[in-house]
Scaffold this active site. Structure first.
Site, PDB file in Angstrom:
ATOM      1  N   ARG A   1     118.432  47.774  86.062  1.00 35.21           N
ATOM      2  CA  ARG A   1     119.051  46.443  86.022  1.00 35.21           C
ATOM      3  C   ARG A   1     120.069  46.365  87.154  1.00 35.21           C
ATOM      4  O   ARG A   1     121.245  46.595  86.953  1.00 35.21           O
ATOM      5  CB  ARG A   1     119.739  46.284  84.672  1.00 35.21           C
TER       6      ARG A   1
ATOM      7  N   GLN B   1     116.200  42.726  90.756  1.00 36.63           N
ATOM      8  CA  GLN B   1     115.982  41.509  89.966  1.00 36.63           C
ATOM      9  C   GLN B   1     114.574  40.942  90.125  1.00 36.63           C
ATOM     10  O   GLN B   1     113.964  40.498  89.168  1.00 36.63           O
ATOM     11  CB  GLN B   1     117.016  40.454  90.345  1.00 36.63           C
TER      12      GLN B   1
ATOM     13  N   ASP C   1     112.111  42.727  87.870  1.00 37.62           N
ATOM     14  CA  ASP C   1     112.555  42.938  86.488  1.00 37.62           C
ATOM     15  C   ASP C   1     111.671  42.170  85.505  1.00 37.62           C
ATOM     16  O   ASP C   1     111.956  41.027  85.139  1.00 37.62           O
ATOM     17  CB  ASP C   1     114.020  42.504  86.398  1.00 37.62           C
TER      18      ASP C   1
ATOM     19  N   SER D   1     113.167  41.114  82.047  1.00 37.48           N
ATOM     20  CA  SER D   1     113.934  39.867  82.076  1.00 37.48           C
ATOM     21  C   SER D   1     113.030  38.648  82.222  1.00 37.48           C
ATOM     22  O   SER D   1     113.247  37.633  81.564  1.00 37.48           O
ATOM     23  CB  SER D   1     114.943  39.876  83.228  1.00 37.48           C
TER      24      SER D   1
ATOM     25  N   TYR E   1     123.318  47.102  78.902  1.00 40.92           N
ATOM     26  CA  TYR E   1     122.788  47.085  77.536  1.00 40.92           C
ATOM     27  C   TYR E   1     123.900  47.351  76.527  1.00 40.92           C
ATOM     28  O   TYR E   1     124.819  48.139  76.788  1.00 40.92           O
ATOM     29  CB  TYR E   1     121.714  48.168  77.367  1.00 40.92           C
TER      30      TYR E   1
END
Ligand code: NAD
Length: 382
Positions: free
Chosen positions: A123, A128, A131, A134, A229
């Site tokens: 993360r 990104q 990911d 996500s 997290y």
């Protein structure tokens, strides 16, 4: 030239796929051989011809597909029996659920094949675009609200009409991570009155910026790890949370639970005694149903009615918006392979000193790479 292979998903009711024609085009332009399994896009109404037109070889024989592959890409993990048909140097990339698939990981290691887990992409800002957790969670947030909307015998927005005034639906979202924030935004767009709670206080501001209220509960020290997290709560903190959020749940028309703990069973946050106090006709959507559930009485893959309250636990949420879910997942895969593209060798080269691979790669040439999985398997052996 290396060959990247995209297989058709075999899991029941899976509508997504791991590659769209736009991705084929990008890989071919880069200089890769692209091979897709015949029918890969059929549930999205994308024909084999559309893949072929942009340069993919369309293969009907699944065994031959595995045979030719240097990289085998899919959404769900592939079976040992199929991977055995691939070269030992092949690398498979998919969601792997690695913490719950230790036997499979051991086989992958022993077989010499490389396996990269999309759940374990770090993360970070750099990652990104790769990911997939996500991208799929965000769509799940949207789908959960849509499911609740159709199960609830009410409308979401306030309406002032000559036939009467309708109050906005009250939505309570527990867990305001990627999925929760999208659920909040979607419910707000539909005109609902939204309140949310998360153990990570840092998200309170994000919740408020979407126009929702944040439920304040003092649980003492909670926090998050360096990946963002949530840390697990103590039993005492969970009980405190259950008590403090009970009034909000009883008052809600819709409760959406998205609380997860990475690599661990999700916390049980709503018990039957509280559900019994909800208004009949209300709806709970339990995002975590498939991995144990945030809600007592939830059934993975099903919608059940308990004391008049519908509990939706169908799972695989993003498959309900399969086109965009496929587009996002396929783009995540494309970004990942391109990140390791070596122009001289005209293929992706897995550089083990790279921080992405140190985390996301589970096995490589007979070695265990991800440190947490390695520790778990070493523990099991001792
Ligand atoms: P997740 O799916 O693991 O958890 C969902 C949410 O549940 C989290 O917000 C967590 O705090 C919450 N939760 C856990 N226990 C709870 C409890 N008892 N009660 C209420 N809520 C509880 O997490 P996620 O949504 O995948 O991501 C979490 C965070 O990671 C994001 O909000 C973000 O800060 C960070 N993140 C960073 C990047 C990046 O930098 N590239 C990408 C994605 C996420």
């Amino acid at each position: 030239m290396s060959t990247v292979v995209f297989v058709k998903e075999q899991v029941d009711n899976e509508k997504r796929c791991s590659c769209l024609p736009s991705n084929v085009k990008a890989f071919v332009k880069l200089g890769m051989n692209v091979c897709v399994e015949s029918g890969i896009g059929e549930k999205l109404h994308i024909s084999d011809a559309e893949y072929a037109e942009v340069g993919a070889k369309v293969e009907t024989d699944r065994a031959r597909l595995f045979n030719d592959a240097d990289f085998i890409l899919s959404i769900h993990p592939l079976m040992k029996e199929e991977l055995e048909l691939s070269k030992t140097s092949a690398c498979c990339i998919s969601f792997l659920d690695p913490f719950n698939a230790l036997d499979h990981i051991t086989w992958l290691q022993k077989s010499g094949r490389s396996a990269l887990s999309m759940e374990l992409i770090p993360r970070s800002s750099r990652c990104q675009k790769m990911d997939a957790l996500s991208s799929q969670a965000s769509l799940a947030g949207y789908v959960m609200v849509a499911q609740a909307m159709f199960a609830l015998p009410k409308v979401f927005p306030m309406m002032m009409t000559p036939s009467g005034t309708i109050k906005p639906t009250k939505v309570f979202v527990i867990g305001a991570g990627v999925a929760g924030l999208q659920a909040i935004a979607t419910a707000k767009r539909l005109g609902a009155s939204v309140i949310a709670y998360d153990t990570r206080e840092t998200v309170a501001e994000q919740v408020r910026s979407l126009g929702a209220k944040f439920l304040e509960i003092d649980l003492g020290e909670t926090g998050q790890n360096e990946q963002g997290y949530a840390n697990a709560l103590s039993q005492q903190q969970i009980e405190l949370q259950q008590k403090a959020q009970a009034d909000c749940i009883k008052d809600a028309d819709v409760v959406i639970t998205t609380a997860q703990l990475f690599g661990r069973k999700p916390p049980l946050l709503i018990k039957k005694d509280v559900i019994r106090q909800m208004r009949a006709g209300s709806v709970i959507v339990d995002m975590a149903a498939e991995s144990g559930g945030n809600v007592e009485g939830t059934v993975a893959g099903e919608n059940v009615v308990y004391e008049g309250v519908t509990i939706i636990g169908m799972g695989n949420w993003s498959s309900n918006v399969a086109f965009h879910a496929s587009q996002m997942y396929a783009n995540n895969l494309q970004a990942l392979l391109m990140e390791f593209w070596n122009e001289e060798e005209k293929r992706p080269v897995l550089d083990l000193s790279d921080e992405i691979l140190q985390t996301a790669l589970i096995t490589h040439k007979g070695q265990l790479i991800n440190p947490s999985i390695k520790a778990l398997l070493t523990q099991e052996c001792n």
